[in-house]
Design a protein around this motif. Structure first.
Motif, PDB file in Angstrom:
ATOM      1  N   LEU A   1     -12.465  86.735 112.578  1.00 43.12           N
ATOM      2  CA  LEU A   1     -11.560  87.816 112.182  1.00 43.12           C
ATOM      3  C   LEU A   1     -11.848  88.997 113.087  1.00 43.12           C
ATOM      4  N   ASN A   2     -11.046  89.113 114.137  1.00 40.77           N
ATOM      5  CA  ASN A   2     -11.306  90.150 115.138  1.00 40.77           C
ATOM      6  C   ASN A   2     -10.631  91.466 114.738  1.00 40.77           C
ATOM      7  N   LYS A   3     -10.976  92.530 115.436  1.00 40.82           N
ATOM      8  CA  LYS A   3     -10.488  93.884 115.150  1.00 40.82           C
ATOM      9  C   LYS A   3     -10.871  94.296 113.726  1.00 40.82           C
ATOM     10  N   SER A   4     -12.031  93.836 113.312  1.00 44.20           N
ATOM     11  CA  SER A   4     -12.491  94.142 111.958  1.00 44.20           C
ATOM     12  C   SER A   4     -12.718  95.643 111.777  1.00 44.20           C
ATOM     13  N   ASP A   5     -12.910  96.362 112.890  1.00 45.49           N
ATOM     14  CA  ASP A   5     -13.099  97.817 112.821  1.00 45.49           C
ATOM     15  C   ASP A   5     -11.829  98.527 112.357  1.00 45.49           C
ATOM     16  N   LEU A   6     -10.676  97.855 112.474  1.00 44.16           N
ATOM     17  CA  LEU A   6      -9.412  98.474 112.067  1.00 44.16           C
ATOM     18  C   LEU A   6      -9.012  98.061 110.649  1.00 44.16           C
ATOM     19  N   ALA A   7      -9.686  97.063 110.107  1.00 48.67           N
ATOM     20  CA  ALA A   7      -9.303  96.513 108.799  1.00 48.67           C
ATOM     21  C   ALA A   7     -10.199  97.060 107.686  1.00 48.67           C
TER      22      ALA A   7
ATOM     23  N   GLU B   1     -16.509  88.137 110.738  1.00 45.81           N
ATOM     24  CA  GLU B   1     -15.746  89.288 111.227  1.00 45.81           C
ATOM     25  C   GLU B   1     -16.414  89.866 112.467  1.00 45.81           C
ATOM     26  N   VAL B   2     -15.580  90.314 113.393  1.00 44.50           N
ATOM     27  CA  VAL B   2     -16.085  90.777 114.683  1.00 44.50           C
ATOM     28  C   VAL B   2     -15.269  91.976 115.159  1.00 44.50           C
ATOM     29  N   ASN B   3     -15.908  92.843 115.934  1.00 44.40           N
ATOM     30  CA  ASN B   3     -15.201  93.862 116.696  1.00 44.40           C
ATOM     31  C   ASN B   3     -15.487  93.553 118.169  1.00 44.40           C
ATOM     32  N   ALA B   4     -14.561  92.839 118.786  1.00 43.45           N
ATOM     33  CA  ALA B   4     -14.817  92.387 120.163  1.00 43.45           C
ATOM     34  C   ALA B   4     -14.889  93.557 121.127  1.00 43.45           C
ATOM     35  N   ARG B   5     -14.218  94.661 120.774  1.00 43.52           N
ATOM     36  CA  ARG B   5     -14.196  95.813 121.688  1.00 43.52           C
ATOM     37  C   ARG B   5     -15.586  96.447 121.793  1.00 43.52           C
ATOM     38  N   SER B   6     -16.267  96.600 120.644  1.00 46.46           N
ATOM     39  CA  SER B   6     -17.595  97.221 120.681  1.00 46.46           C
ATOM     40  C   SER B   6     -18.708  96.176 120.794  1.00 46.46           C
TER      41      SER B   6
ATOM     42  N   GLY C   1      -5.855  81.838 120.198  1.00 44.89           N
ATOM     43  CA  GLY C   1      -5.268  82.804 119.268  1.00 44.89           C
ATOM     44  C   GLY C   1      -3.934  83.314 119.779  1.00 44.89           C
ATOM     45  N   ILE C   2      -3.239  84.033 118.932  1.00 46.26           N
ATOM     46  CA  ILE C   2      -1.919  84.553 119.307  1.00 46.26           C
ATOM     47  C   ILE C   2      -2.078  85.697 120.314  1.00 46.26           C
ATOM     48  N   PRO C   3      -1.018  86.070 121.012  1.00 48.92           N
ATOM     49  CA  PRO C   3      -1.138  87.152 121.992  1.00 48.92           C
ATOM     50  C   PRO C   3      -1.659  88.444 121.364  1.00 48.92           C
ATOM     51  N   ASN C   4      -2.471  89.150 122.109  1.00 44.08           N
ATOM     52  CA  ASN C   4      -2.948  90.482 121.733  1.00 44.08           C
ATOM     53  C   ASN C   4      -3.987  90.514 120.606  1.00 44.08           C
ATOM     54  N   VAL C   5      -4.461  89.348 120.205  1.00 41.61           N
ATOM     55  CA  VAL C   5      -5.430  89.312 119.112  1.00 41.61           C
ATOM     56  C   VAL C   5      -6.831  89.700 119.608  1.00 41.61           C
ATOM     57  N   GLY C   6      -6.993  89.717 120.942  1.00 46.23           N
ATOM     58  CA  GLY C   6      -8.286  90.133 121.493  1.00 46.23           C
ATOM     59  C   GLY C   6      -9.059  89.013 122.171  1.00 46.23           C
ATOM     60  N   LYS C   7      -8.363  87.982 122.625  1.00 45.90           N
ATOM     61  CA  LYS C   7      -9.045  86.815 123.209  1.00 45.90           C
ATOM     62  C   LYS C   7      -9.840  87.187 124.469  1.00 45.90           C
ATOM     63  N   SER C   8      -9.187  87.926 125.389  1.00 40.83           N
ATOM     64  CA  SER C   8      -9.888  88.273 126.642  1.00 40.83           C
ATOM     65  C   SER C   8     -11.064  89.200 126.358  1.00 40.83           C
ATOM     66  N   THR C   9     -10.836  90.148 125.476  1.00 38.20           N
ATOM     67  CA  THR C   9     -11.905  91.081 125.108  1.00 38.20           C
ATOM     68  C   THR C   9     -13.079  90.315 124.500  1.00 38.20           C
ATOM     69  N   PHE C  10     -12.765  89.337 123.664  1.00 39.99           N
ATOM     70  CA  PHE C  10     -13.814  88.541 123.023  1.00 39.99           C
ATOM     71  C   PHE C  10     -14.594  87.742 124.068  1.00 39.99           C
TER      72      PHE C  10
HETATM   73  P1  G4P Z   1      -5.429  88.867 124.215  1.00 36.85           P
HETATM   74  O1  G4P Z   1      -6.297  88.401 125.360  1.00 36.85           O
HETATM   75  O2  G4P Z   1      -5.611  88.055 122.984  1.00 36.85           O
HETATM   76  O3  G4P Z   1      -3.982  89.001 124.561  1.00 36.85           O
HETATM   77  O4  G4P Z   1      -5.930  90.350 123.804  1.00 36.85           O
HETATM   78  P2  G4P Z   1      -6.797  91.406 124.630  1.00 36.85           P
HETATM   79  O5  G4P Z   1      -8.198  90.961 124.760  1.00 36.85           O
HETATM   80  O6  G4P Z   1      -6.060  91.756 125.867  1.00 36.85           O
HETATM   81  O7  G4P Z   1      -6.780  92.644 123.609  1.00 36.85           O
HETATM   82  C1  G4P Z   1      -5.575  93.287 123.244  1.00 36.85           C
HETATM   83  C2  G4P Z   1      -5.890  94.708 122.836  1.00 36.85           C
HETATM   84  O8  G4P Z   1      -6.694  94.691 121.665  1.00 36.85           O
HETATM   85  C3  G4P Z   1      -6.676  95.521 123.877  1.00 36.85           C
HETATM   86  O9  G4P Z   1      -6.281  96.878 123.759  1.00 36.85           O
HETATM   87  C4  G4P Z   1      -8.109  95.390 123.390  1.00 36.85           C
HETATM   88  O10 G4P Z   1      -8.947  96.437 123.833  1.00 36.85           O
HETATM   89  C5  G4P Z   1      -7.885  95.461 121.897  1.00 36.85           C
HETATM   90  N1  G4P Z   1      -8.973  94.840 121.128  1.00 36.85           N
HETATM   91  C6  G4P Z   1      -9.504  93.616 121.288  1.00 36.85           C
HETATM   92  N2  G4P Z   1     -10.455  93.380 120.373  1.00 36.85           N
HETATM   93  C7  G4P Z   1     -10.538  94.496 119.609  1.00 36.85           C
HETATM   94  C8  G4P Z   1     -11.339  94.866 118.476  1.00 36.85           C
HETATM   95  O11 G4P Z   1     -12.159  94.108 117.942  1.00 36.85           O
HETATM   96  N3  G4P Z   1     -11.111  96.120 117.961  1.00 36.85           N
HETATM   97  C9  G4P Z   1     -10.190  96.964 118.482  1.00 36.85           C
HETATM   98  N4  G4P Z   1     -10.043  98.159 117.910  1.00 36.85           N
HETATM   99  N5  G4P Z   1      -9.426  96.643 119.536  1.00 36.85           N
HETATM  100  C10 G4P Z   1      -9.591  95.427 120.093  1.00 36.85           C
HETATM  101  P3  G4P Z   1      -5.296  97.562 124.732  1.00 36.85           P
HETATM  102  O12 G4P Z   1      -4.965  98.882 124.174  1.00 36.85           O
HETATM  103  O13 G4P Z   1      -4.160  96.624 125.027  1.00 36.85           O
HETATM  104  O14 G4P Z   1      -6.112  97.672 126.033  1.00 36.85           O
HETATM  105  P4  G4P Z   1      -7.347  98.669 126.370  1.00 36.85           P
HETATM  106  O15 G4P Z   1      -6.875 100.033 125.993  1.00 36.85           O
HETATM  107  O16 G4P Z   1      -8.527  98.240 125.581  1.00 36.85           O
HETATM  108  O17 G4P Z   1      -7.506  98.482 127.832  1.00 36.85           O
END
Ligand code: G4P
Length: 281
Positions: free
Chosen positions: A57-63, A84-89, A127-136
Motif C-alpha cells: 500500500l504505497n503513498k501511505s503518507d497521504l492516507a 504500507e510504504v511511503n516510497a518517496r521517503s 501496478g497501475i500508472p502513477n501508483v509509484g512503481k518507479s519511485t518504489f
Molecule cells: P509510476 O512509476 O507507477 O507511474 O509512478 P511514479 O514512481 O512515477 O510516481 C508517481 C508520482 O507519485 C510521483 O510524483 C512520485 O514522486 C509520487 N510518489 C510515489 N510514491 C509516493 C509515496 O509513497 N508518497 C507520496 N507522497 N508520493 C509518492 P510526481 O509529482 O509525479 O513527481 P515528482 O514531483 O516526485 O518528481
C-alpha cells in the motif's frame, strides 16, 4: 463522466506483463493506500498465477493512518503478504526484504531440498500508472544496487537490478490498467490522480470530492478554507473559490480554478491524510 483509455496501450501493457511475469518468482504489486481496492486490477490474479505475491500500500503518507492499519490487516487476513510504504521517503521499505522471504518461503525450501542454495529470487514490480512503481524501485533497490545487464537465455534481454546478492529486480515495472467498469472506481482513481485531468470534468470531480469529504471527514473543508460546508457541493466549491480569491475578471467565483486547487490540495496531502475507501470491519 466519460472515462477514456487507450485499448492499444492496454493490450500492449498486458502482453508485456504476461511475458515479463514468466521470468520472475515474485510479483510485488503496488496499490494506492488512499484507494486500495480501486487501485488494483483484478486481472493481476490470473496474470500472477502461481507466483509468490506481496501487496504494497504505497503513498501511505497521504492516507489515513488508521485506515492504513485496517487495510493491511484486511489483506493479511485474506492471505496476502501486505504492508504500507511511503516510497518517496523510503518509510516502510525495510520491511520488504523479510516480507519477500515470507512470501517465497515455499520456493526457498523447495530449492534447499533440491540442494540449490542461494539462487537469487527474481521479482517484478507491478501496478497501475502513477501508483509509484518507479519511485518504489529506486527506493527499494537503492544506491547500493547495480544493474546486472543482459543474461542471454535467462533474461531474454531484460534489465535486472541486483539488490544485494539474493534478489534481482526487473527494472521495468509491469503496468496494470485500472478498471473502468464501475463509475465510483473511476471517480476515486481520478481523485487520487491516476487518470489524467484532461479527460475528466474537474468541477464535477471536485463536487464528488466535496460530497464525499463532508461525510467522511466533516471538519476538513471548514478548517482548511474557513467556509461553511453546507448547501450543494457546487455552492461549497463557489465558497472555496471566494475564500482562495479564485475569481473571474468581473469578480465572479471561478469554480474551474477552485476545482483545480481543491484537487491539487487533496492529491498532495495538504488537506490532510484521507482514505477514499474504508476498510471492511
Ligand atoms: P509510476 O512509476 O507507477 O507511474 O509512478 P511514479 O514512481 O512515477 O510516481 C508517481 C508520482 O507519485 C510521483 O510524483 C512520485 O514522486 C509520487 N510518489 C510515489 N510514491 C509516493 C509515496 O509513497 N508518497 C507520496 N507522497 N508520493 C509518492 P510526481 O509529482 O509525479 O513527481 P515528482 O514531483 O516526485 O518528481
Amino acid at each position: 463522466m466519460d472515462y477514456q483509455w487507450y485499448p492499444g496501450h492496454m493490450t500492449r501493457a498486458r502482453r508485456q506483463m504476461q511475458e515479463d511475469v514468466r521470468l520472475v518468482d515474485l510479483v510485488i504489486e503496488l496499490t494506492d493506500a488512499r484507494a486500495p481496492l480501486s487501485g488494483r486490477n483484478p486481472d493481476i490474479d490470473s496474470l500472477a498465477a502461481g507466483k509468490s505475491r506481496i501487496l504494497v500500500l504505497n503513498k501511505s503518507d497521504l492516507a489515513d493512518p488508521e485506515q492504513n492499519k485496517a487495510w493491511t490487516a484486511f489483506f493479511r487476513k485474506d492471505g496476502l503478504v501486505a504492508c504500507e510504504v511511503n516510497a518517496r521517503s523510503g518509510n516502510g521499505i525495510r520491511q520488504i526484504r523479510p516480507m519477500i522471504a515470507e512470501a517465497c518461503r515455499e520456493k526457498i525450501e523447495r530449492d534447499r531440498s533440491r540442494g540449490i542454495m542461494n539462487r537469487p529470487l527474481r521479482a517484478m514490480i507491478a501496478g497501475i500508472p502513477n501508483v509509484g512503481k518507479s519511485t518504489f524501485i529506486n527506493s527499494f533497490a537503492g544506491k547500493a544496487s547495480a544493474k546486472t545487464g543482459n543474461k542471454p537465455g535467462v533474461t531474454r534481454g531484460r534489465q535486472w537490478i541486483s539488490v544485494e546478492r539474493t534478489l534481482q529486480l526487473l527494472d521495468t515495472p509491469g503496468i496494470l490498467w485500472p478498471r473502468f467498469d464501475d463509475r465510483q472506481v473511476g471517480i476515486r482513481l481520478a481523485e487520487i490522480g491516476c487518470i489524467r485531468d484532461e479527460i475528466l470534468d474537474a468541477q464535477e470531480l471536485a463536487c464528488e470530492l466535496i460530497s464525499w469529504m463532508r461525510a467522511a471527514y466533516p471538519q476538513v473543508l471548514s478548517e482548511r478554507y474557513g467556509i461553511s460546508p453546507d448547501g450543494t457541493a457546487f455552492e461549497v466549491l463557489g465558497r472555496i473559490a471566494e475564500a482562495r480569491r479564485c475569481l473571474k475578471a468581473g469578480g465572479e467565483p471561478d469554480c474551474g480554478k477552485a476545482a483545480a486547487l481543491l484537487l491539487d490540495e487533496f492529491r498532495s496531502g495538504r488537506l490532510g491524510r484521507m482514505t477514499l475507501e474504508k476498510a471492511p470491519d
